[in-house]
Write an enzyme that holds these catalytic residues in place. Structure first.
Site, PDB file in Angstrom:
ATOM      1  N   HIS A 163      11.990  73.333 -22.210  1.00 61.63           N
ATOM      2  CA  HIS A 163      10.940  73.000 -23.171  1.00 61.63           C
ATOM      3  C   HIS A 163      11.214  71.664 -23.854  1.00 61.63           C
ATOM      4  O   HIS A 163      10.302  70.850 -24.049  1.00 61.63           O
ATOM      5  CB  HIS A 163      10.833  74.092 -24.245  1.00 61.63           C
ATOM      6  CG  HIS A 163      10.381  75.419 -23.739  1.00 61.63           C
ATOM      7  ND1 HIS A 163      11.230  76.500 -23.639  1.00 61.63           N
ATOM      8  CD2 HIS A 163       9.166  75.855 -23.315  1.00 61.63           C
ATOM      9  CE1 HIS A 163      10.556  77.545 -23.190  1.00 61.63           C
ATOM     10  NE2 HIS A 163       9.306  77.180 -22.977  1.00 61.63           N
ATOM     11  N   HIS A 204      14.098  76.587 -24.742  1.00 60.02           N
ATOM     12  CA  HIS A 204      15.350  76.213 -24.084  1.00 60.02           C
ATOM     13  C   HIS A 204      15.264  74.733 -23.700  1.00 60.02           C
ATOM     14  O   HIS A 204      14.278  74.047 -24.052  1.00 60.02           O
ATOM     15  CB  HIS A 204      15.623  77.097 -22.868  1.00 60.02           C
ATOM     16  CG  HIS A 204      14.454  77.225 -21.931  1.00 60.02           C
ATOM     17  ND1 HIS A 204      13.994  76.178 -21.150  1.00 60.02           N
ATOM     18  CD2 HIS A 204      13.643  78.278 -21.646  1.00 60.02           C
ATOM     19  CE1 HIS A 204      12.974  76.572 -20.424  1.00 60.02           C
ATOM     20  NE2 HIS A 204      12.725  77.842 -20.708  1.00 60.02           N
ATOM     21  N   ASP A 241       6.148  76.253 -13.642  1.00 55.24           N
ATOM     22  CA  ASP A 241       4.958  77.079 -13.434  1.00 55.24           C
ATOM     23  C   ASP A 241       3.955  76.246 -12.641  1.00 55.24           C
ATOM     24  O   ASP A 241       2.961  75.751 -13.181  1.00 55.24           O
ATOM     25  CB  ASP A 241       4.390  77.539 -14.774  1.00 55.24           C
ATOM     26  CG  ASP A 241       5.371  78.413 -15.537  1.00 55.24           C
ATOM     27  OD1 ASP A 241       5.647  79.528 -15.079  1.00 55.24           O
ATOM     28  OD2 ASP A 241       5.875  77.965 -16.582  1.00 55.24           O
TER      29      ASP A 241
END
Length: 265
Positions: A33, A30, A146
């Site tokens: 990225h 998406h 993350d």
């Protein structure tokens, strides 16, 4: 763009290109990225992206089998970014025999995400180290989405003296604040409308709302929260009096979909 699935062929291609920047992914790409790919482009003349759904970081009963695999779409997106190499190995290439040697990260790996997904960061660190050995980049780019993973990878690179730099990319969000994630595709229409609440709750915590009250607010809205915690940015240690560089991290399940997010403040 070269699409390569063999380690020896990958190393030959990288040697021909010279220094490369690397973006590891599990596919189902998406805009988040692609933002990492663009950062990688600023770090080196050539970019390598990997797509590999890593079995080692999935626990029994998690979504390894149903994790979205959208290779043709992903390939087209990466071609649009003029990526030089897409490394897409089969599981038997990275793990030709059962993986008996694994990386055990620092104790922080057993907290936050690690508390609810035991062994998760062992699998992440093991595959990342494996991919670093395959690609041999000068720089690798990871997203702040993350946050704990980023900290653990940085620690592994530092303590194992790996010859590469780690660059962080900011979280890319939808117009309503929801952090872009491959697992957002699991959400129903109603769940997608509700999903923006997680980021708004984190904003409230950054503004002074107690994490326990934030957990309660999510639960009252139909979520199943795992954690909302305020930690130091540098080491993810529990926040203490006078700490100024902080991050609030949260994870909660909405229906069958588990979402994570964070916000620095």
């Amino acid at each position: 763009m070269q699409v390569i699935s063999d380690i020896a062929a990958l190393r030959r291609a990288v040697a021909d290109l010279g220094p490369v920047a690397f973006v590891p992914t599990m596919g189902n790409l998406h805009k988040g990225h692609l933002s990492l790919v663009r950062i990688a482009r600023q770090q080196a003349r050539a970019v390598v992206v990997s797509i590999f759904v890593n079995r080692l970081q999935f626990q029994p009963g998690e979504d390894f089998e149903r994790y979205p695999r959208t290779f043709d779409k992903d390939k087209q997106m990466l071609e649009g970014e003029r990526v030089e190499i897409l490394f897409a190995p089969d599981e038997r290439v990275l793990y030709p025999v059962p993986q008996a040697y694994t990386v055990r990260p620092a104790p922080i790996a057993a907290e936050l995400e690690g508390k609810f997904r035991p062994g998760f960061f062992d699998g992440v660190a093991t595959v990342v180290l494996n991919l670093f050995n395959c690609v041999q980049p000068t720089t690798a780019v990871f997203g702040k989405k993350d946050y704990q993973q980023l900290l653990i990878v940085r620690g592994m690179v530092r303590q194992l003296d790996l010859p590469l730099g780690i660059v962080a990319g900011e979280t890319v969000r939808e117009s309503d604040g929801l952090a872009m994630s491959s697992r957002n595709s699991y959400l129903s229409v109603a769940e997608r409308a509700e999903a923006r609440r997680l980021y708004r709750i984190l904003q409230k915590v950054a503004g002074g709302l107690a994490p326990s009250d934030a957990m309660q607010e999510l639960a009252h809205a139909g979520w199943q929260p795992d954690y909302i915690e305020v930690r130091s940015r540098e080491a993810l240690a529990p926040a203490g009096p006078g700490d100024k560089e902080l991050v609030v991290l949260g994870a909660a399940r909405l229906g069958a979909t588990r979402l994570i997010d964070n916000l620095e403040f």
